[in-house]
Scaffold this motif. Structure first.
Motif, short mmCIF file in Angstrom:
data_model
loop_
_atom_site.label_atom_id
_atom_site.label_comp_id
_atom_site.label_asym_id
_atom_site.label_seq_id
_atom_site.Cartn_x
_atom_site.Cartn_y
_atom_site.Cartn_z
N LYS A 1 11.18 40.66 -26.26
CA LYS A 1 12.57 41.10 -26.38
C LYS A 1 12.72 42.45 -25.70
N GLU A 2 13.85 42.63 -25.05
CA GLU A 2 14.12 43.87 -24.33
C GLU A 2 15.35 44.54 -24.94
N ARG A 3 15.21 45.80 -25.30
CA ARG A 3 16.32 46.52 -25.90
C ARG A 3 17.38 46.86 -24.86
N PRO B 1 16.42 38.51 -26.15
CA PRO B 1 15.19 37.72 -26.07
C PRO B 1 15.01 37.08 -24.69
N THR B 2 13.77 36.95 -24.28
CA THR B 2 13.43 36.23 -23.05
C THR B 2 12.37 35.19 -23.42
N GLU C 1 11.99 31.41 -19.16
CA GLU C 1 12.79 32.41 -18.43
C GLU C 1 11.89 33.46 -17.78
N PHE C 2 10.86 33.89 -18.50
CA PHE C 2 9.92 34.88 -17.97
C PHE C 2 9.22 34.34 -16.73
N LYS C 3 8.76 33.08 -16.79
CA LYS C 3 8.10 32.46 -15.64
C LYS C 3 9.06 32.41 -14.46
N GLN C 4 10.32 32.07 -14.69
CA GLN C 4 11.30 32.01 -13.60
C GLN C 4 11.52 33.38 -12.98
N ALA D 1 11.51 51.87 -15.47
CA ALA D 1 11.76 52.66 -16.67
C ALA D 1 10.67 52.40 -17.70
N ASN D 2 10.42 53.37 -18.52
CA ASN D 2 9.39 53.26 -19.55
C ASN D 2 10.05 53.51 -20.90
N SER D 3 9.54 52.86 -21.92
CA SER D 3 10.12 53.11 -23.25
C SER D 3 9.12 53.81 -24.14
#
Length: 69
Positions: free
Chosen positions: A24-26, A34-35, A39-42, A67-69
């Protein structure tokens, strides 16, 4: 034993159903997007195709600024 990003993603796609979340990406609004593994493979395949179009060859080094979190 290969442990490349492609292998890890292929294993994830093969192991989980198409709706299983890989990460998941904020988002700026605080929502966690969510990914799925599919979707990630694509996304990875799309980036690889773009690099190939730019003339990047396998085993050639590139830099990624992100970018870094």
């Amino acid at each position: 034993m290969e442990n490349s990003l492609n292998k890890i993603i292929a294993d994830g796609v093969g192991r989980y159903d198409s709706h299983r979340v890989a990460f998941k990406e904020r988002q700026p609004d605080g929502y966690w997007k969510p990914t799925t593994w599919i979707e990630f493979k694509q996304q990875v395949d799309d980036v690889a195709a773009g690099l190939e179009i730019l003339g990047i060859t396998p085993q050639q080094h590139i830099a990624v600024f992100s970018a870094n979190s």
